[in-house]
Design a protein around this motif. Sequence first.
Motif, PDB file in Angstrom:
ATOM      1  N   ALA A   1       4.627   3.305 -10.189  1.00  0.00           N
ATOM      2  CA  ALA A   1       4.936   2.521  -9.133  1.00  0.00           C
ATOM      3  C   ALA A   1       6.260   2.434  -8.507  1.00  0.00           C
ATOM      4  O   ALA A   1       7.219   2.343  -9.323  1.00  0.00           O
ATOM      5  CB  ALA A   1       4.545   0.889  -9.501  1.00  0.00           C
TER       6      ALA A   1
ATOM      7  N   ASP B   1       0.671  -1.254  -0.182  1.00  0.00           N
ATOM      8  CA  ASP B   1       0.081  -0.064   0.010  1.00  0.00           C
ATOM      9  C   ASP B   1       0.983   1.081   0.079  1.00  0.00           C
ATOM     10  O   ASP B   1       1.678   1.557   0.815  1.00  0.00           O
ATOM     11  CB  ASP B   1      -0.872  -0.051   1.373  1.00  0.00           C
ATOM     12  CG  ASP B   1      -1.731   1.275   1.096  1.00  0.00           C
ATOM     13  OD1 ASP B   1      -2.124   1.825   0.199  1.00  0.00           O
ATOM     14  OD2 ASP B   1      -2.303   1.531   2.342  1.00  0.00           O
TER      15      ASP B   1
ATOM     16  N   GLY C   1       1.475   0.752  -5.529  1.00  0.00           N
ATOM     17  CA  GLY C   1       0.491   1.325  -6.279  1.00  0.00           C
ATOM     18  C   GLY C   1       1.036   2.318  -7.400  1.00  0.00           C
ATOM     19  O   GLY C   1       1.787   2.804  -7.155  1.00  0.00           O
ATOM     20  N   SER C   2       0.056   2.357  -8.502  1.00  0.00           N
ATOM     21  CA  SER C   2       0.585   3.420  -9.456  1.00  0.00           C
ATOM     22  C   SER C   2      -1.018   4.249  -9.811  1.00  0.00           C
ATOM     23  O   SER C   2      -1.894   3.222  -9.588  1.00  0.00           O
ATOM     24  CB  SER C   2       1.114   3.050 -10.627  1.00  0.00           C
ATOM     25  OG  SER C   2       0.506   1.816 -11.191  1.00  0.00           O
TER      26      SER C   2
ATOM     27  N   GLU D   1       9.226   0.193  -6.725  1.00  0.00           N
ATOM     28  CA  GLU D   1       9.445  -1.253  -6.483  1.00  0.00           C
ATOM     29  C   GLU D   1      10.486  -1.459  -5.745  1.00  0.00           C
ATOM     30  O   GLU D   1      11.641  -0.572  -5.443  1.00  0.00           O
ATOM     31  CB  GLU D   1       9.797  -1.644  -7.876  1.00  0.00           C
ATOM     32  CG  GLU D   1       8.898  -1.530  -9.103  1.00  0.00           C
ATOM     33  CD  GLU D   1       9.302  -1.827 -10.752  1.00  0.00           C
ATOM     34  OE1 GLU D   1      10.313  -2.292 -10.617  1.00  0.00           O
ATOM     35  OE2 GLU D   1       8.697  -1.150 -11.451  1.00  0.00           O
TER      36      GLU D   1
ATOM     37  N   ASP E   1      -2.708   0.706  -4.040  1.00  0.00           N
ATOM     38  CA  ASP E   1      -2.239  -0.336  -3.586  1.00  0.00           C
ATOM     39  C   ASP E   1      -1.853  -1.466  -4.630  1.00  0.00           C
ATOM     40  O   ASP E   1      -2.386  -1.021  -5.886  1.00  0.00           O
ATOM     41  CB  ASP E   1      -2.986  -1.081  -2.398  1.00  0.00           C
ATOM     42  CG  ASP E   1      -4.327  -1.186  -2.775  1.00  0.00           C
ATOM     43  OD1 ASP E   1      -4.708  -1.600  -4.015  1.00  0.00           O
ATOM     44  OD2 ASP E   1      -5.319  -1.394  -1.948  1.00  0.00           O
ATOM     45  N   ASN E   2      -1.171  -2.667  -4.428  1.00  0.00           N
ATOM     46  CA  ASN E   2      -0.910  -3.422  -5.504  1.00  0.00           C
ATOM     47  C   ASN E   2      -0.468  -4.876  -4.804  1.00  0.00           C
ATOM     48  O   ASN E   2       0.081  -4.813  -3.776  1.00  0.00           O
ATOM     49  CB  ASN E   2       0.261  -3.062  -6.431  1.00  0.00           C
ATOM     50  CG  ASN E   2       0.458  -3.798  -7.547  1.00  0.00           C
ATOM     51  OD1 ASN E   2      -0.701  -4.063  -8.440  1.00  0.00           O
ATOM     52  ND2 ASN E   2       1.598  -4.387  -7.897  1.00  0.00           N
ATOM     53  N   GLU E   3      -0.655  -5.820  -5.403  1.00  0.00           N
ATOM     54  CA  GLU E   3      -0.713  -7.166  -5.102  1.00  0.00           C
ATOM     55  C   GLU E   3       0.136  -7.903  -6.079  1.00  0.00           C
ATOM     56  O   GLU E   3       0.201  -7.731  -7.105  1.00  0.00           O
ATOM     57  CB  GLU E   3      -1.820  -8.107  -4.740  1.00  0.00           C
ATOM     58  CG  GLU E   3      -2.600  -7.543  -3.544  1.00  0.00           C
ATOM     59  CD  GLU E   3      -3.827  -6.646  -3.819  1.00  0.00           C
ATOM     60  OE1 GLU E   3      -4.172  -6.954  -5.223  1.00  0.00           O
ATOM     61  OE2 GLU E   3      -4.346  -6.108  -3.174  1.00  0.00           O
ATOM     62  N   THR E   4       1.317  -8.778  -5.493  1.00  0.00           N
ATOM     63  CA  THR E   4       2.184  -9.244  -6.454  1.00  0.00           C
ATOM     64  C   THR E   4       2.361 -10.780  -5.955  1.00  0.00           C
ATOM     65  O   THR E   4       2.415 -11.079  -4.756  1.00  0.00           O
ATOM     66  CB  THR E   4       3.684  -8.764  -6.252  1.00  0.00           C
ATOM     67  OG1 THR E   4       3.532  -7.412  -6.731  1.00  0.00           O
ATOM     68  CG2 THR E   4       4.741  -9.473  -7.371  1.00  0.00           C
TER      69      THR E   4
ATOM     70  N   LYS F   1       5.988  -4.350  -6.396  1.00  0.00           N
ATOM     71  CA  LYS F   1       5.485  -3.150  -6.845  1.00  0.00           C
ATOM     72  C   LYS F   1       4.518  -2.662  -5.980  1.00  0.00           C
ATOM     73  O   LYS F   1       3.415  -3.361  -5.454  1.00  0.00           O
ATOM     74  CB  LYS F   1       4.986  -3.095  -8.153  1.00  0.00           C
ATOM     75  CG  LYS F   1       6.039  -3.412  -9.422  1.00  0.00           C
ATOM     76  CD  LYS F   1       5.312  -3.129 -10.608  1.00  0.00           C
ATOM     77  CE  LYS F   1       6.300  -3.499 -11.815  1.00  0.00           C
ATOM     78  NZ  LYS F   1       5.780  -2.931 -13.102  1.00  0.00           N
TER      79      LYS F   1
END
Length: 192
Positions: free
Chosen positions: A176, A117, A164-165, A178, A130-133, A162
């Motif tokens: 994003a 987040d 969020g973007s 990283e 946010d982003n999930e990897t 990564k």
Amino acid sequence: MSILFLGNVKAEDYSGFLVGYTKHIAENPHDSGGSTYFKDPEENGLVIGYFNGQKSNGTAIEGEVSYYTEVSQNLTTGVDVDVSTLTSMLNLMATPGDGEFYGILGGGIGIGYTMVDTNYKSGSTTFNGDNETLQFGYQLMVGFGSGNYEVLLKRANFGEVKGGSGTTSAGGSYVADEFDNIYNSLVFKIKY
């Protein structure tokens, strides 16, 4: 988990829980646009998990599911990320010793599902996303055990993740962030 060991050796099946202290490292942080941040922030956290396996003749193999609790990292001025990781690993370990006391040296491979987040603030401009990897992971471990207890030092790497973007509050673009998702842990395991 049922695993066959070759020969007529009786294998010991076991399950258990683990809890540990972690040092999360956001190694080699940068953004998707090519900007590099010049520090590898570290933050303390916890890991909890469940494992089951089989031990026989100086070796052990086990499946492990762990959750690395959320930590907050400051990647660079104005950029903070909250990071947590859920993992599933298959570990293979050498367990030399006399039965009552034994050493542990091993490694594991598996996957890590990481949630990042991102919170950005520069003056009055903000961004939250946010982003999930889902990423391949590996871990190395060394430690010792006695009876139903084990103590391990672990280094786990769940690859580059990564944040969020999207669009900032001022209408600009936010690329994003990283970093390599690494955990150093001191883990206490209880088997039953």
